[in-house]
Design an enzyme around this catalytic site. Structure first.
Site, PDB file in Angstrom:
ATOM      1  CG  HIS A 218      -0.422   0.190   2.522  1.00 55.14           C
ATOM      2  ND1 HIS A 218      -1.214   0.378   3.633  1.00 55.14           N
ATOM      3  CD2 HIS A 218       0.860   0.210   2.975  1.00 55.14           C
ATOM      4  CE1 HIS A 218      -0.434   0.514   4.699  1.00 55.14           C
ATOM      5  NE2 HIS A 218       0.816   0.412   4.321  1.00 55.14           N
ATOM      6  CG  ASP A 219       4.197   1.899   2.346  1.00 55.43           C
ATOM      7  OD1 ASP A 219       3.314   2.597   2.877  1.00 55.43           O
ATOM      8  OD2 ASP A 219       4.939   1.133   2.995  1.00 55.43           O
ATOM      9  CD  GLU A 247      -0.903  -4.001   1.737  1.00 56.16           C
ATOM     10  OE1 GLU A 247      -1.626  -3.066   2.153  1.00 56.16           O
ATOM     11  OE2 GLU A 247       0.293  -3.860   1.442  1.00 56.16           O
ATOM     12  CD  GLU A 278      -4.578   0.885   2.578  1.00 56.53           C
ATOM     13  OE1 GLU A 278      -4.609  -0.341   2.324  1.00 56.53           O
ATOM     14  OE2 GLU A 278      -3.609   1.431   3.129  1.00 56.53           O
TER      15      GLU A 278
END
Length: 312
Positions: A218-219, A247, A278
């Site tokens: 998600h980064d 996640e 996300e």
């Protein structure tokens, strides 16, 4: 689900809501600065997302995420002034040019900032370690079978090794590999059944029966996720291997106990990274299939995240 489990899940959701309680205020502030309400009113109260994005000079993708979160609300208090600074620059990320709200506020990205700010780095690392302990417990309890039949497991982007140590403690038949950047693993604690390996996940991932990524993808942007996942796919056996991803999975138009928290977390990624987000099921399908995996499954557990198993 028994009453005790329901009560525990409700308590966890409330904790997350306190953590992200300031998010709705920051998002509303951003919406006001963008002039979203005026743009909608000037068009008679109905306007498509592309037209609205054009009217307020905003990235359609970022605007869609802002509008998605704006339809919900959570309540609580905010954080420290330093932590709040990127939220006042959220409009930076929403602009057509994009960019990091955190970098606009601090002059450097979150990773550079932490590298020479020991106090901030400790808060971040302690928080991630605390989350890792809780998360592994949730995975083992809600989806313990995911680790069955695995002799070796590489935790990609495993940080200080807390997660892989907890996994090995719960599943002692697994040999764990904690894989992260050299300066990260050099400070990692030693643990029985775990080795630390330094490297760059964009270039190579150590071979293992399976790879594990928790709150790493998600980064990164979709293209970067495809690169990371491709290296993970190459590191596991083609027939028996798999990549386990922990996640959030956002369900458009549907709600579960963590729906509001997931959307708030998406705003955190918008405020603190220049590419992170996300993802919905469809977005996960895009990056997983884009990395060459033949199939994947999603298992929802009593947690903010779900367990995705991708197969070569």
């Amino acid at each position: 689900m028994d009453a005790k489990t329901i009560k525990a899940e409700k308590a966890e959701v409330e904790i997350w809501q306190y953590v992200f309680g300031f998010t709705p205020m920051a998002v509303v502030k951003c919406a006001i600065e963008l002039g979203i309400a005026d743009a909608v009113e000037s068009r008679g109260g109905a306007v498509s997302l592309p037209d609205l994005a054009s009217a307020v000079a905003c990235s359609p993708s970022a605007l869609g995420r802002i509008m998605r979160e704006k339809r919900r609300s959570v309540s609580a208090d905010g954080g420290q002034p330093r932590d709040a600074a990127p939220w006042h620059r959220l409009r930076t990320r929403a602009s057509p040019e994009g960019g990091s709200a955190f970098e606009a506020a601090h002059g450097e990205d979150i990773w550079e900032f932490g590298s020479h700010n020991a106090a901030q780095s400790k808060i971040f690392n302690d928080g991630m370690a605390s989350h890792a302990r809780r998360a592994v417990s949730e995975i083992v309890e809600g989806c313990g079978g995911v680790f069955e039949g695995i002799g070796s497991l590489v935790d990609v982007g495993g940080g200080d090794g807390t997660a892989i140590r907890c996994i090995v403690e719960a599943c002692p038949w697994i040999w764990g590999i904690n894989f992260d950047l050299p300066h990260v693993v050099s400070a990692a604690q030693q643990g029985h059944g775990v080795e630390h390996v330094a490297g760059d996940m964009f270039k190579h991932v150590p071979n293992a029966d399976a790879a594990f990524l928790m709150w790493v993808l998600h980064d990164w942007s979709d293209d970067e996720c495809v690169q990371i996942l491709t290296k993970c796919r190459e590191a596991v056996p083609k027939v028996t291997g798999k990549v386990i991803i922990a996640e959030a999975v956002i369900a458009e138009g549907e709600e579960d106990g963590y729906s509001d928290v997931k959307l708030a977390l998406d705003m955190v990624m918008m405020a603190h990274t220049d590419k992170g987000k996300e993802r919905t099921f469809e977005e996960w399908d895009l990056v997983i299939k884009g990395a060459g995996f033949s199939s994947f499954t999603v298992k929802h557990i009593a947690s903010i995240f779900s367990i995705i198993e991708a197969y070569p």
